[in-house]
Design a protein around this motif. Structure first.
Motif: not given
Length: 87
Positions: A24-49
């Protein structure tokens, strides 16, 4: 000898459990992380910016009036309160 026979199934179960945990640990370690950095996840809303800008300021944001307004708006949005009306 009877004590040794009762220990054997427990030892086999422990080895099997450790093996499954390793797989189970080997399977979990082999998966590619899909976490988006917070700076890239900021939406186009002025409040979020603005909130992202304040986050980048760090401790200096406490004295920034624009950050205080952004935090106030964010709290209101989170708590479901009506937006401030400009007077």
């Amino acid at each position: 000898m009877s004590g040794r026979l009762t220990l054997r199934p427990a030892r086999l179960a422990a080895i099997a459990l450790l093996g499954m945990a390793a797989v189970a640990a080997a399977i979990a370690a082999s998966r590619v992380s899909t976490v988006v950095p917070w700076a890239a996840a900021v939406s186009a809303s002025p409040l979020s910016a603005e909130l992202a800008r304040c986050r980048a300021l760090g401790i200096a944001a406490q004295e920034d009036a624009a950050c205080r307004r952004a935090w106030r708006a964010s709290r209101r949005r989170f708590l479901g309160q009506p937006a401030e009306t400009a007077s």
